[in-house]
Design a protein around this motif. Structure first.
Motif, mmCIF file in Angstrom:
data_model
loop_
_atom_site.group_PDB
_atom_site.id
_atom_site.type_symbol
_atom_site.label_atom_id
_atom_site.label_comp_id
_atom_site.label_asym_id
_atom_site.label_seq_id
_atom_site.Cartn_x
_atom_site.Cartn_y
_atom_site.Cartn_z
ATOM 1 N N ILE A 18 0.901 -1.147 -0.075
ATOM 2 C CA ILE A 18 -0.223 -0.247 0.240
ATOM 3 C C ILE A 18 1.106 1.135 0.037
ATOM 4 O O ILE A 18 1.713 1.403 0.869
ATOM 5 N N ASN A 19 0.821 2.308 -1.260
ATOM 6 C CA ASN A 19 1.415 2.944 -1.003
ATOM 7 C C ASN A 19 0.776 4.624 -0.175
ATOM 8 O O ASN A 19 1.607 5.282 0.660
ATOM 9 N N SER A 20 -0.328 4.465 -0.156
ATOM 10 C CA SER A 20 -0.948 5.913 0.396
ATOM 11 C C SER A 20 -2.331 5.181 1.392
ATOM 12 O O SER A 20 -2.859 4.150 0.453
ATOM 13 N N ILE A 21 -2.561 5.646 1.931
ATOM 14 C CA ILE A 21 -4.175 6.080 2.632
ATOM 15 C C ILE A 21 -4.613 7.422 2.917
ATOM 16 O O ILE A 21 -4.276 8.160 3.294
ATOM 17 N N VAL B 230 -9.478 4.858 2.960
ATOM 18 C CA VAL B 230 -8.954 4.154 1.789
ATOM 19 C C VAL B 230 -7.721 3.897 1.222
ATOM 20 O O VAL B 230 -7.219 4.935 1.665
ATOM 21 N N ALA B 231 -7.419 3.137 0.830
ATOM 22 C CA ALA B 231 -5.791 2.464 0.986
ATOM 23 C C ALA B 231 -6.466 2.708 -0.773
ATOM 24 O O ALA B 231 -6.172 2.013 -2.039
ATOM 25 N N GLY B 232 -4.159 2.929 -1.317
ATOM 26 C CA GLY B 232 -3.985 2.847 -2.793
ATOM 27 C C GLY B 232 -3.079 1.791 -2.890
ATOM 28 O O GLY B 232 -1.875 2.208 -2.367
ATOM 29 N N TYR B 233 -2.844 0.885 -3.702
ATOM 30 C CA TYR B 233 -1.715 -0.118 -4.170
ATOM 31 C C TYR B 233 -1.145 -0.012 -4.672
ATOM 32 O O TYR B 233 -0.987 0.867 -5.971
ATOM 33 N N VAL C 198 8.130 2.022 3.764
ATOM 34 C CA VAL C 198 7.239 2.477 4.599
ATOM 35 C C VAL C 198 6.520 3.704 4.432
ATOM 36 O O VAL C 198 6.387 4.115 4.260
ATOM 37 N N PHE C 199 4.880 2.696 4.420
ATOM 38 C CA PHE C 199 3.778 4.059 4.379
ATOM 39 C C PHE C 199 3.320 4.376 4.954
ATOM 40 O O PHE C 199 2.572 3.338 5.818
ATOM 41 N N GLY C 200 2.293 5.183 4.955
ATOM 42 C CA GLY C 200 1.121 5.581 6.252
ATOM 43 C C GLY C 200 0.431 6.733 6.095
ATOM 44 O O GLY C 200 0.738 7.560 5.270
ATOM 45 N N ARG C 201 -0.266 7.087 6.844
ATOM 46 C CA ARG C 201 -0.305 8.304 7.209
ATOM 47 C C ARG C 201 -1.655 8.604 8.696
ATOM 48 O O ARG C 201 -1.886 7.120 9.742
ATOM 49 N N MET C 202 -1.686 9.344 9.284
ATOM 50 C CA MET C 202 -2.667 9.548 11.189
ATOM 51 C C MET C 202 -4.517 10.047 10.310
ATOM 52 O O MET C 202 -3.959 10.611 9.887
ATOM 53 N N THR C 203 -4.995 9.673 11.465
ATOM 54 C CA THR C 203 -6.500 10.539 11.513
ATOM 55 C C THR C 203 -6.055 11.214 11.907
ATOM 56 O O THR C 203 -5.449 11.711 13.053
ATOM 57 N N ASP C 204 -6.865 12.688 10.850
ATOM 58 C CA ASP C 204 -6.785 13.334 11.573
ATOM 59 C C ASP C 204 -6.958 14.197 13.061
ATOM 60 O O ASP C 204 -6.672 15.385 13.172
ATOM 61 N N ASP C 205 -7.471 13.591 13.682
ATOM 62 C CA ASP C 205 -7.885 13.226 15.637
ATOM 63 C C ASP C 205 -6.484 12.600 16.007
ATOM 64 O O ASP C 205 -6.325 13.092 17.211
ATOM 65 N N LEU D 83 -2.807 5.862 14.324
ATOM 66 C CA LEU D 83 -1.405 5.271 13.060
ATOM 67 C C LEU D 83 -1.085 4.819 12.034
ATOM 68 O O LEU D 83 -2.121 3.140 12.474
ATOM 69 N N ILE D 84 -2.014 4.328 11.249
ATOM 70 C CA ILE D 84 -1.494 3.010 10.023
ATOM 71 C C ILE D 84 -0.531 2.973 9.038
ATOM 72 O O ILE D 84 -0.328 4.461 8.446
ATOM 73 N N THR D 85 0.451 2.039 8.946
ATOM 74 C CA THR D 85 1.392 2.190 8.417
ATOM 75 C C THR D 85 1.702 0.298 7.512
ATOM 76 O O THR D 85 0.515 -0.458 8.290
ATOM 77 N N TRP D 86 1.626 0.518 6.055
ATOM 78 C CA TRP D 86 2.519 -0.336 5.609
ATOM 79 C C TRP D 86 3.622 -0.582 5.286
ATOM 80 O O TRP D 86 4.484 0.191 5.071
ATOM 81 N N ASP D 87 4.187 -1.458 5.956
ATOM 82 C CA ASP D 87 6.213 -1.810 6.060
ATOM 83 C C ASP D 87 5.890 -3.171 4.612
ATOM 84 O O ASP D 87 5.734 -4.004 5.413
ATOM 85 N N ASP D 88 7.483 -3.096 4.163
ATOM 86 C CA ASP D 88 7.639 -3.952 3.446
ATOM 87 C C ASP D 88 8.591 -5.472 3.686
ATOM 88 O O ASP D 88 9.203 -6.232 3.365
ATOM 89 N N ILE D 89 8.433 -5.142 5.445
ATOM 90 C CA ILE D 89 9.275 -6.604 6.226
ATOM 91 C C ILE D 89 8.137 -7.108 6.667
ATOM 92 O O ILE D 89 8.366 -8.018 6.073
#
Length: 481
Positions: free
Chosen positions: A175-178, A188-191, A453-460, A464-470
């Motif tokens: 996943i590259n973007s959230i 929404v997750a972009g792959y 590693v790619f991810g984003r934090m919720t606005d509040d 913290l949601i992340t994807w990593d390749d390990i």
């Protein structure tokens, strides 16, 4: 207020306050303190505690009355000037034809001279108005920072600890973007594979609702609208797609934007959600505007010499900062009347970077490639240009895969509600508090042992949601205080 005096031996309730701005004594005190002559040199600034509200209301009313009078006076002058400058004073056709050659010559010379004078006056006014607007923006930013000193905001904003702990994880392809909707109930997750998945997000739990396969190549960036049920995606296939949630409870293509000549790396949307700003591998920034619910390219910004890695819009939404794989930061500003964006400042840096972010209108951060410092830039009120003022030490992590770059697609993010800056640097995600003194304090660093590693934090700031390749999966972390 039944508060006992701060001097224990006095043993009585406080009664007075001191409003002298130069006083160094404690400002809340009792009658015994007053007898000790601590505030004797400025007794005119000593008042009864019960009069606090009235005292400040009176001062505020006086200040705002003067302010309102100044605004009215300026408006009157502008109206008078406008009437004078745009008063045609044209001769009628008959009057014009009755002039002698000499009179006609003098009349034309006078009109041309007047036209030149008007242009000069308008140029001077516009320049000073731009300066006034910048000054007002600086004042607003200063007030916003000062407001952090209020007890309520200080308690809310200054977290003693920041600790995000894993509460859930699930295997996923890259996943590259959230992106999240306004209340973080939809993710929404972009792959990398070019698909998009839409999830329900509830208390850290994910439930898939839909898989979308409309892009031809990898998804690089996403933004979920906060006011409407729409989201936008940018892809390596050079396109931006606007999706809309329909009555059949599915997401469908609403419009496809295809003016970029390279992959779309980053997207920013203004608060009114009628402007999209996109950065691409083609070195261009495009400004898209929504008119009659249809998006068109309004302007293209040039100046970068390599593919664009990050863009950020300030709070007032009149400045854009951007960086690319070239050692420069560009700052564009929108002109007030024409609404056209123009290049305001070029900042040369020693090392190019992938991430930057406005914190306030007068502060932004920049993460240079493979550097263990976060650079802070602040607006110089004398020059109205940004300059580097601080280097903040940040972690870089431990990479298990050698000779890898930092990777894209994890933009810096400032969580206003909690004053947290999220900044990926190589293998680490650094979480920093921007405190009421304007300082950045590192509170937590998460080492993923990989730069993938790619991810984003919720606005509040809760998750913290992340994807990593390990781990090859999504990790959902929750704030624990």
């Amino acid at each position: 207020m039944n508060q006992v005096c701060s001097i224990p031996e006095h043993g009585v309730n406080v009664e007075f306050i001191c409003l002298n701005q130069y006083c160094r004594d404690f400002r809340i005190f009792c009658f015994k303190c007053l007898q000790s002559e601590k505030h004797n040199s400025h007794m005119k600034d000593v008042h009864k505690l019960k009069d606090y509200g009235r005292l400040f209301d009176n001062k505020s009313n006086t200040v705002f009355e003067d302010f309102e009078r100044n605004i009215e006076y300026v408006n009157t002058l502008f109206e008078w000037l406008r009437d004078e400058m745009f008063n045609n004073n044209h001769l009628s056709q008959e009057e014009f034809e009755d002039l002698s050659i000499e009179q006609l010559h003098d009349y034309l010379c006078s009109k041309l001279q007047m036209q030149s004078q008007k242009q000069s006056i308008l140029g001077t006014i516009n320049k000073n108005v731009d300066h006034l607007i910048q000054t007002l923006n600086n004042c607003i930013s200063d007030l916003e920072l000062s407001s952090l000193d209020s007890p309520g905001k200080k308690i809310k904003g200054e977290l003693s600890t920041i600790n995000y702990e894993v509460i859930n994880s699930t295997e996923e392809q890259q996943i590259n973007s959230i992106a999240f909707n306004f209340d973080s109930t939809v993710m929404v997750a972009g792959y990398e594979s070019s698909k998009i998945k839409v999830f329900d997000f509830n208390d850290g739990e994910l439930k898939i609702n839909q898989e979308i396969n409309l892009h031809k190549k990898s998804i690089y960036c996403l933004y979920h609208m906060k006011k409407t049920k729409e989201f936008i995606s940018g892809s390596c296939d050079k396109s931006i797609i606007v999706f809309q949630y329909s009555d059949d409870q599915q997401w469908h293509l609403k419009q496809q934007l295809e003016e970029h000549q390279g992959g779309v790396n980053c997207l920013v949307v203004n608060r009114e959600e009628d402007t999209i700003i996109s950065g691409s591998d083609d070195t261009l920034i495009k400004i898209w505007i929504r008119e009659n619910d249809y998006w068109t390219c309004h302007q293209t910004l040039i100046g970068h010499k390599n593919y664009i890695s990050s863009i950020s819009l300030n709070k007032t939404e009149n400045q854009i900062i951007s960086c690319s794989k070239h050692p420069q930061i560009l700052i564009h500003q929108q002109e007030t009347k024409s609404r056209i964006w123009v290049l305001l400042q070029t900042i040369n840096v020693t090392t190019w970077g992938r991430r930057l972010c406005f914190i306030t209108d007068s502060v932004f951060t920049f993460q240079a490639e493979k550097k263990e410092q976060l650079y802070v830039y602040e607006l110089n009120p004398k020059t109205n240009f940004f300059q580097k003022t601080k280097n903040i030490s940040v972690d870089i992590g431990t990479c298990k895969m050698k000779k890898r770059g930092c990777f894209w697609f994890f933009p810096q993010q400032f969580i206003t509600e909690k004053s947290i800056l999220v900044s990926k640097n190589e293998c680490s995600v650094n979480l920093m508090l921007f405190n009421q003194d304007g300082q950045f304090i590192k509170k937590q660093s998460i080492d993923y042992c990989t730069s993938g590693v790619f991810g984003r934090m919720t606005d509040d700031g809760q998750y913290l949601i992340t994807w990593d390749d390990i781990s090859r999966g999504l990790q959902i972390r929750q704030l624990k205080q």
